[in-house]
Design an enzyme around this catalytic site. Structure first.
Site, PDB file in Angstrom:
ATOM      1  N   HIS A 101      -3.881   4.672   4.621  1.00 56.80           N
ATOM      2  CA  HIS A 101      -5.061   3.794   4.591  1.00 56.80           C
ATOM      3  C   HIS A 101      -6.226   4.512   3.913  1.00 56.80           C
ATOM      4  CE1 HIS A 101      -8.536   1.491   5.803  1.00 56.80           C
ATOM      5  NE2 HIS A 101      -8.951   2.462   6.581  1.00 56.80           N
ATOM      6  N   TYR A 144       3.294   4.899  11.500  1.00 54.65           N
ATOM      7  CA  TYR A 144       3.568   3.489  11.779  1.00 54.65           C
ATOM      8  C   TYR A 144       4.487   2.825  10.751  1.00 54.65           C
ATOM      9  CZ  TYR A 144      -0.622   3.377   8.788  1.00 54.65           C
ATOM     10  OH  TYR A 144      -1.537   3.591   7.796  1.00 54.65           O
ATOM     11  N   ARG A 150       0.845  -1.190   0.000  1.00 55.11           N
ATOM     12  CA  ARG A 150       0.000   0.000   0.000  1.00 55.11           C
ATOM     13  C   ARG A 150       0.882   1.241   0.000  1.00 55.11           C
ATOM     14  NH1 ARG A 150      -2.945   0.768   5.218  1.00 55.11           N
ATOM     15  NH2 ARG A 150      -1.511   2.514   5.411  1.00 55.11           N
TER      16      ARG A 150
END
Lengths: 325, 349
Positions: B256, B265, B252
């Site tokens: 998100h 993160y 990815r």
């Protein structure tokens, strides 16, 4: 005409509609050769084959989720949950998809599914087998919740539920599955949904109930005659959406009302009925509305469950107090 | 066919094609179409984020980094197959016929964006994770029941493989022998949760063992391998009426959603390294290397994509709001009295 029990009437309605509509399929645990744990589907797999009476793996979310995909793609599934207490794993599928699909696709995909489940207590079953959590479902937009209380209404309402183009939760009061027989004509004629039934006409007080509690409610109405009280009894039958027209015109006539159900009191279906009467017919009331219901407790194991059941005595007492108010 | 541990790859990140590459490696017309669709989706994605940032669209999950396998699944599926997408699968949706305007409309908070006009039997993307897997199984049952030689393909993210519905769907599809392709896009993250914390399993493909059927791993950024594997899986599912699982490895490259900040993160270095494996660039370089397109064509393709997206945005921004009646009218075919009353109540406010 044949004389049948409530569970026989369900079997007859399933069979009738499966003969009429090749897209009707049944799915559930142990519904095939075994005929379902209560025998609602007895003989149907023999007659219609394994592709139309599907013995599913043991997974409730799967039963609901698969039914959704089947229904959006041309089939009319009738899904059986063995007991109401086992529906909860399927709640996400029912709330988030079955009941929303029409709305979120603006009519493009729809879910004509009947979810069947036996509900209610007093059959001396193990825990989780005696639940009455119907009001959880009466809160869900897009769903209908239908509860029959006699063989005749089981037959006619189940046919209506199957023919409805939207999901219907069909809750079967298992305590009265085999309580009495009734002559019914297996003619495929459905009864109307969203419609309450006046089971007994009366002029002094309205007793409103549904499910197995109808038995005690009718007994109470009979007993109240001794006290010169003429009780009208309404079986609301569809608890989502509720036929308030019938309820309100009865309460406007009698001015008194007792609501009876086995489920817990707080936020139960009775609360919705009482609130609507207060909103729309307050000035017709001659006494406060009473509710005779289960308590806000976890259904006791069977040795003590009778204390959480509605009884004729409790209903008669509440009705008398209402009359004397 | 099956290997639960080895990732199939024919075109590596440096553009080297292996000797045993399948025919698709030389079907340049198809590859060029795939490339154009990937560029369109990447352009759409970029624009969607821009619209969100300027208050013209709601929260949006970018597909950046997974366009390759997503577009390929859309290209390989037959029109009469059924697609049940997760919410990060714009590439497949696009090639199935969902218009860019419909996608903008859906993410712009309008239910009508799910009223697909070109693929009427595909499911809208499912937000409750993995729940759509069961819909694919049900649809596959209906297809088989009606004697059609089609399959249902469900796409899922890596996080979805922790959900009960995923296992229930695999189990039922196996037990009932249904033609379902489970396409897991393993982009390494479920919001912030890395795949290492999602499962103790070495691969996600091995989870298909629980369902009793094959699980394959493919480099989801390799257009040659992805095309080959997805096509094989779909053909197998239809021919043998059984489920097949594919784990497509991607990364990815985006947050998100537009409400997320992935640098909380993961590191910039990890992200920079992941870009080196990007599938869209890999396909572009492969097509250039084989003289199918040149740099000028690349610019034209991008320019065409921008035009297509611009037109879709213009259409989207011109769409009138729904009537308040529409909030009520699609809940039931037969509208209950109580709902009709509430509709009047709102209209009279």
């Amino acid at each position: 005409m044949s004389s049948v029990t409530l569970i026989d009437a369900i079997n007859l309605a399933l069979q009738y509609e499966m003969e009429q509509d090749p897209n009707v399929v049944l799915i559930g645990e142990d519904i095939g050769l075994n005929g379902g744990v209560f025998r609602a589907t007895q003989g149907l797999q023999e007659k219609f084959g394994e592709n139309r009476v599907i013995d599913s793996p043991l997974a409730e979310s799967m039963i609901a989720g698969m039914s959704i995909g089947m229904s959006t793609h041309g089939l009319k599934p009738i899904a059986e949950f063995q007991f109401m207490g086992f529906i909860y794993p399927a709640m996400n599928q029912i709330i988030s998809h079955a009941c929303r699909m029409r709305n979120r696709t603006r009519n493009r995909l729809t879910c004509p599914i009947v979810f069947r489940a036996p509900f209610g207590g007093f059959i001396h079953a193990p825990e989780h087998h005696s639940e009455s959590t119907e009001s959880l479902f009466a809160h869900i937009p897009g769903l209908r919740v239908v509860i029959p209380t006699s063989p005749e209404r089981a037959y006619g309402l189940l046919l209506a539920a199957i023919r409805e183009p939207d999901p219907v939760l069909f809750l079967e009061p298992k305590r009265i599955y085999r309580l009495h027989k009734q002559e019914i004509d297996n003619n495929g004629i459905a009864l109307p949904l969203d419609t309450a039934f006046i089971l007994r006409e009366g002029s002094n007080i309205t007793l409103i109930s549904f499910g197995a509690s109808i038995v005690e409610t009718m007994q109470a109405a009979q007993e109240l005659e001794q006290y010169n009280v003429s009780a009208e009894v309404i079986d609301i039958a569809t608890i989502k959406p509720i036929d308030f027209e019938t309820i309100l015109s009865s309460v406007e006539k009698t001015g008194r009302c007792v609501i009876i159900h086995e489920a817990a009191k707080s936020c139960g279906v009775g609360a919705e009925i009482a609130a609507t009467i207060a909103e729309k017919a307050l000035t017709s009331l001659l006494a406060p509305i009473r509710r005779i219901t289960g308590y806000d407790i976890i259904m006791p194991y069977y040795k003590m469950e009778k204390h959480n059941m509605v009884s004729t005595t409790k209903i008669v007492q509440a009705a008398k107090e209402t009359m004397e108010y | 066919m099956q290997d639960y541990n080895e990732m199939l790859q024919f075109l590596d990140k440096d553009g080297k094609l292996s000797d045993d590459a399948p025919d698709i490696a030389h079907q340049f017309d198809t590859l060029l179409k795939l490339y154009k669709a990937m560029v369109t989706i990447r352009t759409f994605d970029h624009k969607a984020i821009a619209l969100q940032r300027t208050g013209k669209m709601g929260t949006y999950p970018s597909i950046l980094g997974s366009e390759t396998v997503s577009v390929i699944a859309g290209a390989v599926l037959d029109k009469n197959d059924v697609f049940a997408p997760y919410y990060r699968d714009q590439g497949t949706q696009y090639l199935r016929g969902v218009t860019l305007t419909e996608m903008f409309q859906f993410w712009g908070g309008d239910e009508r964006g799910n009223n697909f006009h070109n693929c009427k039997y595909d499911f809208p993307c499912s937000v409750p994770i993995a729940s759509q897997a069961l819909h694919a199984v049900g649809a596959a049952f209906a297809l088989k029941h009606h004697g059609k030689n089609n399959c249902a393909l469900v796409s899922l993210g890596d996080g979805a493989t922790s959900q009960g519905d995923f296992y229930e769907a695999m189990n039922a599809a196996g037990a009932l022998k249904l033609p379902v392709v489970f396409l897991i896009c393993n982009n390494k993250f479920a919001i912030s949760t890395p795949i290492e914390k999602q499962t103790f399993c070495k691969t996600l493909a091995q989870k298909s063992i629980a369902g009793g059927f094959d699980g394959l791993i493919v480099d989801g950024n390799d257009p040659i391998a992805s095309y080959y594997v997805v096509k094989q899986a779909i053909e197998k599912a239809k021919k043998e009426s059984i489920p097949v699982l594919i784990e497509a490895i991607t990364y990815r490259l985006s947050d998100h959603t537009t409400a997320d900040d992935a640098l909380r993160y993961r590191t910039q270095e990890e992200l920079d390294n992941a870009w080196l494996k990007d599938g869209v660039n890999r396909l572009k370089n492969y097509l250039i290397k084989n003289s199918i397109i040149n740099q000028h064509d690349v610019e034209n393709i991008l320019s065409d994509a921008k035009t297509e997206v611009k037109e879709a945005v213009e259409k989207y921004l011109q769409i009138q709001l729904q009537d308040v009646e529409d909030l009520f009218d699609y809940h039931y075919a037969n509208i209950p009295t109580i709902l009709a009353e509430q509709k009047m109540e709102l209209k009279n406010v």
